[in-house]
Design a protein around this motif. Structure first.
Motif, PDB file in Angstrom:
ATOM      1  N   THR A 289      90.961 -44.921  -1.529  1.00  0.00           N
ATOM      2  CA  THR A 289      92.645 -45.112  -1.837  1.00  0.00           C
ATOM      3  C   THR A 289      93.040 -43.440  -1.984  1.00  0.00           C
ATOM      4  OG1 THR A 289      92.116 -45.160  -4.242  1.00  0.00           O
ATOM      5  CG2 THR A 289      92.688 -47.358  -3.068  1.00  0.00           C
ATOM      6  N   GLY A 290      92.328 -42.541  -2.112  1.00  0.00           N
ATOM      7  CA  GLY A 290      92.859 -41.160  -2.204  1.00  0.00           C
ATOM      8  C   GLY A 290      93.140 -40.767  -0.773  1.00  0.00           C
ATOM      9  N   ASP A 291      94.137 -39.913  -0.544  1.00  0.00           N
ATOM     10  CA  ASP A 291      94.255 -39.304   0.561  1.00  0.00           C
ATOM     11  C   ASP A 291      93.298 -38.348   0.937  1.00  0.00           C
ATOM     12  OD1 ASP A 291      95.253 -38.259   2.951  1.00  0.00           O
ATOM     13  OD2 ASP A 291      97.513 -37.755   2.185  1.00  0.00           O
ATOM     14  N   TYR A 292      92.337 -38.748   1.838  1.00  0.00           N
ATOM     15  CA  TYR A 292      91.416 -37.606   2.297  1.00  0.00           C
ATOM     16  C   TYR A 292      91.805 -36.729   3.503  1.00  0.00           C
ATOM     17  CZ  TYR A 292      90.268 -41.210   5.621  1.00  0.00           C
ATOM     18  OH  TYR A 292      90.169 -42.233   6.797  1.00  0.00           O
ATOM     19  N   LYS A 293      93.130 -36.896   3.963  1.00  0.00           N
ATOM     20  CA  LYS A 293      93.529 -35.997   5.229  1.00  0.00           C
ATOM     21  C   LYS A 293      94.625 -35.265   4.680  1.00  0.00           C
ATOM     22  CE  LYS A 293      92.266 -39.787   8.238  1.00  0.00           C
ATOM     23  NZ  LYS A 293      92.737 -40.613   9.373  1.00  0.00           N
TER      24      LYS A 293
ATOM     25  N   GLN B 172      88.055 -29.268   1.412  1.00  0.00           N
ATOM     26  CA  GLN B 172      87.635 -30.498   0.718  1.00  0.00           C
ATOM     27  C   GLN B 172      87.426 -30.621  -0.654  1.00  0.00           C
ATOM     28  OE1 GLN B 172      83.249 -30.736   1.014  1.00  0.00           O
ATOM     29  NE2 GLN B 172      83.424 -32.708   2.199  1.00  0.00           N
ATOM     30  N   SER B 173      87.339 -29.333  -1.250  1.00  0.00           N
ATOM     31  CA  SER B 173      87.608 -29.246  -2.890  1.00  0.00           C
ATOM     32  C   SER B 173      88.704 -29.754  -3.408  1.00  0.00           C
ATOM     33  CB  SER B 173      87.022 -28.023  -3.416  1.00  0.00           C
ATOM     34  OG  SER B 173      88.170 -27.220  -2.900  1.00  0.00           O
ATOM     35  N   ILE B 174      89.958 -29.828  -2.783  1.00  0.00           N
ATOM     36  CA  ILE B 174      91.185 -30.211  -3.504  1.00  0.00           C
ATOM     37  C   ILE B 174      91.566 -31.462  -2.588  1.00  0.00           C
ATOM     38  CG2 ILE B 174      91.647 -28.161  -4.487  1.00  0.00           C
ATOM     39  CD1 ILE B 174      93.973 -27.859  -1.935  1.00  0.00           C
ATOM     40  N   GLN B 175      90.788 -31.942  -1.866  1.00  0.00           N
ATOM     41  CA  GLN B 175      91.138 -33.347  -1.072  1.00  0.00           C
ATOM     42  C   GLN B 175      91.132 -34.753  -2.138  1.00  0.00           C
ATOM     43  OE1 GLN B 175      92.442 -34.180   1.637  1.00  0.00           O
ATOM     44  NE2 GLN B 175      92.182 -32.670   2.871  1.00  0.00           N
ATOM     45  N   LEU B 176      92.169 -35.450  -1.951  1.00  0.00           N
ATOM     46  CA  LEU B 176      92.299 -36.380  -3.054  1.00  0.00           C
ATOM     47  C   LEU B 176      91.308 -37.483  -2.949  1.00  0.00           C
ATOM     48  CD1 LEU B 176      96.263 -36.804  -3.031  1.00  0.00           C
ATOM     49  CD2 LEU B 176      94.801 -35.363  -4.469  1.00  0.00           C
ATOM     50  N   GLY B 177      90.685 -37.589  -2.002  1.00  0.00           N
ATOM     51  CA  GLY B 177      89.754 -38.709  -1.764  1.00  0.00           C
ATOM     52  C   GLY B 177      88.588 -38.066  -0.969  1.00  0.00           C
TER      53      GLY B 177
ATOM     54  N   GLY C 102      85.825 -37.975   9.470  1.00  0.00           N
ATOM     55  CA  GLY C 102      86.909 -37.281  10.801  1.00  0.00           C
ATOM     56  C   GLY C 102      87.936 -36.441  10.484  1.00  0.00           C
ATOM     57  N   VAL C 103      87.803 -35.766   9.375  1.00  0.00           N
ATOM     58  CA  VAL C 103      88.829 -34.764   9.003  1.00  0.00           C
ATOM     59  C   VAL C 103      88.261 -33.520   9.407  1.00  0.00           C
ATOM     60  CG1 VAL C 103      90.198 -33.536   7.283  1.00  0.00           C
ATOM     61  CG2 VAL C 103      89.783 -36.059   7.094  1.00  0.00           C
ATOM     62  N   SER C 104      89.108 -32.714  10.056  1.00  0.00           N
ATOM     63  CA  SER C 104      88.595 -31.312  10.464  1.00  0.00           C
ATOM     64  C   SER C 104      88.570 -30.279   9.501  1.00  0.00           C
ATOM     65  CB  SER C 104      89.763 -31.005  11.863  1.00  0.00           C
ATOM     66  OG  SER C 104      89.272 -29.605  11.904  1.00  0.00           O
ATOM     67  N   THR C 105      87.574 -29.303   9.379  1.00  0.00           N
ATOM     68  CA  THR C 105      87.576 -28.292   8.345  1.00  0.00           C
ATOM     69  C   THR C 105      88.394 -27.079   8.896  1.00  0.00           C
ATOM     70  OG1 THR C 105      85.601 -27.480   9.580  1.00  0.00           O
ATOM     71  CG2 THR C 105      85.312 -29.224   7.637  1.00  0.00           C
ATOM     72  N   ALA C 106      88.868 -27.148  10.246  1.00  0.00           N
ATOM     73  CA  ALA C 106      89.700 -25.812  10.925  1.00  0.00           C
ATOM     74  C   ALA C 106      90.901 -25.501  10.196  1.00  0.00           C
ATOM     75  CB  ALA C 106      89.712 -26.132  12.160  1.00  0.00           C
ATOM     76  N   ARG C 107      91.444 -26.287   9.115  1.00  0.00           N
ATOM     77  CA  ARG C 107      92.889 -26.067   8.597  1.00  0.00           C
ATOM     78  C   ARG C 107      94.148 -25.841   9.438  1.00  0.00           C
ATOM     79  NH1 ARG C 107      88.561 -23.291   6.374  1.00  0.00           N
ATOM     80  NH2 ARG C 107      88.249 -23.908   4.139  1.00  0.00           N
ATOM     81  N   GLY C 108      94.035 -26.760  10.516  1.00  0.00           N
ATOM     82  CA  GLY C 108      95.111 -26.627  11.301  1.00  0.00           C
ATOM     83  C   GLY C 108      94.872 -26.213  12.610  1.00  0.00           C
TER      84      GLY C 108
END
Length: 360
Positions: free
Chosen positions: A161-165, A185-190, A227-233
């Motif tokens: 339920t936490g926003d992981y994106k 990743q350390s401050i993603q909500l999920g 599926g979330v990129s680690t490239a920070r945009g």
């Protein structure tokens, strides 16, 4: 009866949550619901509500167990401020069974140079609900007849339920140019995975004033990557793609606590040891993708004050060992290059947990 009340009340209150210890993203797991029980009088309290607040600041970088003091000296350290409010509502079904629902509310700030072009320090933030949990608990032995020792098992499900994106603004090396992208990743909500939780909570009474406690929690996350990129945009580098660190992983995590309580009138003083860990490899499913595996071992003093239907508590785990272990992408890089690779992570010196429990 007196032994049982002392033991279970103490365990309920000291079982505070684990949450991220910095760049090692140990997700909030709420109050480790050790249900209070009063023998045959289980109908007196049908519900319990627990609110736990936890805060820490991480800034000390480690590779393995070796601190990297040059990061602070050079001003290149990453600083995380993390706050978690865990709300847990428990329904006591009978003298052995109970159900609990946990919802974390999270707020994080992360400042760094390397994420913003390397020239100026900037901050990214995240705020919102984290991953919720539903858990069923059962006493292994009949509480009415086992006052000196008992153990409680828990089995639950964690929902994504936490926003992981979660995204925020990043500055680039080009002056005035910013981009939006997923925060670290350390401050993603999920974490983006549906997980399964296992718990075991136990106590042993040495006397009417002194008892021992133990808590164990393990989160199984079968999903390998979210599926979330680690490239920070930006665009992931070819090396990140080659080593598998271009996409965030969905890691397992575990925590255990061992210690003792001493009761003086309405106060309960406690001291113990606590370990929180993100393992490099999961029990179920693959383990590739970006993660910062590692663990924190802490000494954990605490104090609880009990009213008739409410209790207040405070705990301050102080880190005595921090270890950023080798991740799967680190292992792949080691195999490809022939040179041992191991990333770093920032850890906190201590965390502060303050909360209350109400029975009704």
């Amino acid at each position: 009866m007196k032994y049982l009340i002392i033991s279970t009340l103490s365990l309920l209150l000291i079982s505070t949550q684990a949450s991220s210890q910095g760049c090692v993203a140990i997700r909030s797991i709420g109050g480790m619901c050790m249900m209070e029980h009063t023998g045959a009088d289980t109908t007196e309290s049908k519900w319990m509500f627990n609110a736990n607040n936890r805060y820490f600041k991480s800034f000390r970088h480690f590779v393995g167990t070796q601190e990297q003091p040059q990061r602070i000296a050079n001003g290149t350290e990453v600083i995380n401020h993390s706050y978690a409010l865990d709300l847990t509502l428990t329904r006591i079904l009978n003298k052995r069974w109970s159900l609990a629902f946990n919802m974390p509310i999270l707020y994080n700030e992360r400042s760094s140079l390397y994420e913003h072009g390397g020239k100026e320090r900037h901050t990214t933030k995240s705020f919102g609900m984290g991953d919720v949990r539903f858990t069923a608990y059962a006493w292994i032995l009949d509480p009415a007849s086992h006052h000196r020792f008992n153990a409680q098992a828990g089995l639950g499900i964690k929902l994504p339920t936490g926003d992981y994106k979660y995204q925020d603004k990043f500055y680039t090396a080009t002056p005035g140019v910013t981009v939006y992208g997923p925060v670290d990743q350390s401050i993603q909500l999920g974490d983006g995975g549906t997980g399964f939780t296992t718990e075991l909570n136990a106590y042993y009474n040495l006397s009417h004033r002194v008892n021992l406690y133990g808590n164990f929690y393990y989160l199984i996350n079968p999903r390998e990557q979210n599926g979330v990129s680690t490239a920070r945009g930006g665009t992931p580098s070819p090396t990140a793609v080659a080593y598998g660190s271009d996409v965030m992983s969905v890691p397992d995590q575990y925590m255990y606590r061992l210690g003792a309580n001493f009761q003086v009138n309405r106060f309960t003083l406690s001291g113990g040891i606590r370990k929180e860990c993100v393992p490099a490899k999961d029990l179920v499913g693959g383990s590739n993708g970006f993660r910062r595996p590692g663990y924190v071992v802490s000494v954990e003093p605490g104090v609880t004050y009990a009213f008739k239907k409410m209790s207040l508590y405070a705990y301050v785990p102080v880190a005595v060992k921090r270890d950023r272990t080798q991740s799967v992408p680190d292992m792949i890089k080691t195999d490809i290059t022939g040179t041992y690779a191991q990333g770093d992570a920032a850890f906190a010196d201590y965390s502060v947990s303050i909360g209350m429990n109400i029975r009704f």
